[in-house]
Design an enzyme around this catalytic site. Structure first.
Site, PDB file in Angstrom:
ATOM      1  N   PRO A 197       1.589   7.461  -1.638  1.00  0.00           N
ATOM      2  CA  PRO A 197       2.357   8.184  -2.665  1.00  0.00           C
ATOM      3  C   PRO A 197       3.874   8.028  -2.585  1.00  0.00           C
ATOM      4  O   PRO A 197       4.591   8.605  -3.386  1.00  0.00           O
ATOM      5  CB  PRO A 197       1.953   9.634  -2.417  1.00  0.00           C
ATOM      6  CG  PRO A 197       1.694   9.702  -0.951  1.00  0.00           C
ATOM      7  CD  PRO A 197       1.077   8.372  -0.580  1.00  0.00           C
ATOM      8  N   CYS A 247      -2.711   5.705  10.119  1.00  0.00           N
ATOM      9  CA  CYS A 247      -2.891   7.043  10.697  1.00  0.00           C
ATOM     10  C   CYS A 247      -4.274   7.219  11.303  1.00  0.00           C
ATOM     11  O   CYS A 247      -4.895   8.267  11.163  1.00  0.00           O
ATOM     12  CB  CYS A 247      -2.612   8.130   9.656  1.00  0.00           C
ATOM     13  SG  CYS A 247      -3.608   7.999   8.152  1.00  0.00           S
ATOM     14  N   ASP A 287       1.616  -0.093   5.717  1.00  0.00           N
ATOM     15  CA  ASP A 287       0.903   1.097   6.175  1.00  0.00           C
ATOM     16  C   ASP A 287      -0.499   0.983   5.591  1.00  0.00           C
ATOM     17  O   ASP A 287      -0.754   1.382   4.454  1.00  0.00           O
ATOM     18  CB  ASP A 287       1.608   2.375   5.707  1.00  0.00           C
ATOM     19  CG  ASP A 287       1.021   3.609   6.359  1.00  0.00           C
ATOM     20  OD1 ASP A 287       0.927   3.636   7.593  1.00  0.00           O
ATOM     21  OD2 ASP A 287       0.651   4.547   5.632  1.00  0.00           O
ATOM     22  N   GLY A 293       6.230   8.242   0.369  1.00  0.00           N
ATOM     23  CA  GLY A 293       7.118   8.821   1.368  1.00  0.00           C
ATOM     24  C   GLY A 293       7.902   7.762   2.122  1.00  0.00           C
ATOM     25  O   GLY A 293       9.115   7.900   2.346  1.00  0.00           O
ATOM     26  N   LYS A 294       7.223   6.685   2.511  1.00  0.00           N
ATOM     27  CA  LYS A 294       7.895   5.615   3.249  1.00  0.00           C
ATOM     28  C   LYS A 294       8.767   4.792   2.309  1.00  0.00           C
ATOM     29  O   LYS A 294       9.835   4.304   2.713  1.00  0.00           O
ATOM     30  CB  LYS A 294       6.852   4.758   3.960  1.00  0.00           C
ATOM     31  CG  LYS A 294       6.042   5.533   4.997  1.00  0.00           C
ATOM     32  CD  LYS A 294       4.972   4.661   5.624  1.00  0.00           C
ATOM     33  CE  LYS A 294       4.112   5.499   6.574  1.00  0.00           C
ATOM     34  NZ  LYS A 294       3.338   6.539   5.891  1.00  0.00           N
ATOM     35  N   CYS A 344       0.863  -1.194   0.000  1.00  0.00           N
ATOM     36  CA  CYS A 344       0.000   0.000   0.000  1.00  0.00           C
ATOM     37  C   CYS A 344       0.895   1.238   0.000  1.00  0.00           C
ATOM     38  O   CYS A 344       0.781   2.133   0.837  1.00  0.00           O
ATOM     39  CB  CYS A 344      -0.938   0.014   1.191  1.00  0.00           C
ATOM     40  SG  CYS A 344      -1.870  -1.516   1.454  1.00  0.00           S
ATOM     41  N   ALA A 345       1.823   1.293  -0.957  1.00  0.00           N
ATOM     42  CA  ALA A 345       2.982   2.186  -0.874  1.00  0.00           C
ATOM     43  C   ALA A 345       2.726   3.631  -1.256  1.00  0.00           C
ATOM     44  O   ALA A 345       3.383   4.532  -0.719  1.00  0.00           O
ATOM     45  CB  ALA A 345       4.102   1.638  -1.765  1.00  0.00           C
TER      46      ALA A 345
END
Length: 459
Positions: A273, A386, A333, A275-276, A270-271
């Site tokens: 946009p 989040c 995430d 950032g991680k 679930c990468a």
């Protein structure tokens, strides 16, 4: 039906009232009309504000505006949603009798004007006059135009005497916070999320040096925080060179929970946009970035290109994804209600429901169950999201440990989160809220609400 009748129906237009004013003839009117329409879409139809104000596929009225007016619309909607309770209470004090139940468009028009008067650096007279013009232009609100004028002028005169509402969020949202964090912590969360959030950057180099260069402050986790930016972010030093990217400090924590991944095969599930993904690639990992959306992956690749980082991208449904070789480590995430990002996305309490949270928690559990099967024995899985709701965090993690004997918890230590011991729970999870990382200046205070847990596959 005659040809003449058909022609009239196809090409005839209802004549506009004599006092109708075209938006192009009144600067600022189109922006206010757009803000009213979009506020209605958020409140009445539970439509995501991000989608409505997307610069490539947003609402047609929004897309028709220039960048200056788009910025104004976003500012109006942010103020109207962050302070919805106070605005509604203020309007109620200004009128002699309650508005008709079906006067939905009128409520949103008044809220848009009140947000400008109470919270934005907009001349009160302009806010009032444009609201009256918008009312006259709308057949649903024309008969209320005089009332709009009187209410808003009174609000302008008496705004210094108005008290803030006890709550600016829906009842279900406040109740869920109290159940999870208690009344005192909930008050702190609601107080800070009514303020504009700071801008956090993840930097490639030394945080102190970048903070000095950008006029910000270095956070204990290694992020750089800016209170605000004059002009476009893209014009700041280092953007074009790919030296940093925007990422809330809380969102940067999960990828820091892998001790040493240099040279290892790591999946960011679930990468987008990205950032991680960028954090993992910067740490030297061989990253596979997976996402269900081709468009989101396209954006991820574009972001990585600017940052001069690389990752293999895979468009796939995680639930059915089977790699050719098990990964050394995995970051999941997971999709969630995003209730931890209310300060940045003030529409969330108005577009989500308790039922949404329950469904998303079930999805997260399903995805996590699968994620731990595609990491090698001895490998690490970090699960994060989040959300502020324990149903989407603590309970998902606890349930995994209870039902899967092959999985063990690897507790997080305070040193792994910049020494912020208050973010570590008794179990060894990471739990942040908007009220954490306080600062005397609200513009430099707080962080997104986030949950993270770290597991090891034993066999």
């Amino acid at each position: 039906m005659s040809a003449v009748q058909g022609s009239k129906r196809a090409f005839g237009k209802r004549p506009k009232p004599a006092d109708y004013i075209d938006a192009e003839d009144r600067p600022g009117l189109a922006a206010r009309q757009c803000a009213t329409r979009l506020l209605g879409a958020v409140i009445e139809k539970h439509t995501s504000l991000d989608g409505l104000t997307d610069n490539t596929g947003g609402h047609p009225q929004y897309m028709a505006l220039d960048e200056r007016d788009r910025s104004l619309v976003r500012a109006i909607l942010g103020a109207a949603l962050r302070n919805r309770g106070t605005i509604e209470a203020a309007i109620a004090q200004m009128i002699d009798r309650p508005l008709p139940e079906n006067a939905v468009a009128l409520r949103h028009l008044l809220a848009v004007a009140a947000a400008q008067i109470l919270y934005l650096d907009v001349p009160d007279r302009a806010a009032v006059d444009l609201a009256v013009t918008a009312a006259n232009n709308d057949p649903r609100n024309r008969r209320f135009a005089s009332m709009v004028n009187a209410v808003l002028r009174r609000l302008s005169r008496e705004k210094e005497q108005l008290a803030a509402a006890s709550s600016n969020v829906p009842g279900w949202f406040e109740e869920s916070l109290i159940a999870a964090y208690g009344k005192e912590k909930t008050r702190a969360i609601l107080a800070i999320q009514s303020k504009e959030p700071p801008i956090d950057l993840t930097v490639k180099g030394d945080a102190q040096a970048w903070a000095l260069k950008l006029g910000g402050m270095a956070l204990p986790t290694g992020s750089v925080r800016l209170a605000s930016v004059d002009g476009a972010l893209t014009a700041l030093p280092g953007f074009a060179e790919g030296e940093w990217w925007v990422q809330d400090v809380a969102a940067s924590l999960p990828a820091k929970l892998f001790v040493d991944i240099s040279g290892k095969r790591v999946a960011d599930l679930c990468a987008a946009p990205g950032g991680k993904t960028a954090q993992l690639a910067l740490a030297g990992a061989h990253v596979t970035a997976l996402d269900l959306s081709a468009n989101r992956l396209k954006r991820l690749r574009s972001n990585l290109e600017r940052l001069k980082l690389s990752a293999d991208t895979v468009e796939a449904n995680l639930s059915a994804y089977q790699p050719a070789e098990l990964f050394d480590a995995i970051l999941l995430d997971a999709p969630c209600s995003s209730t931890g990002t209310v300060r940045r996305h003030p529409d969330v309490p108005w577009t989500k429901t308790p039922q949404d949270i329950q469904k998303l928690a079930q999805l997260q559990a399903k995805l996590l169950d699968h994620a731990v099967t595609i990491v090698r024995p001895g490998g690490i899985v970090v699960f994060s999201n989040c959300s502020l709701d324990p149903l989407e965090g603590e309970k998902v993690a606890d349930d995994l440990l209870a039902k899967n004997p092959a999985i063990e918890l690897v507790p997080v230590t305070k040193d792994e989160v910049g020494g912020l011991a208050e973010l570590i729970t008794g179990e060894g999870f990471v739990r942040s809220t908007p009220a954490d990382l306080p600062h005397e200046n609200p513009a430099l205070s707080g962080m997104d609400g986030f949950f993270a847990a770290r597991f090891r596959r034993k066999y």
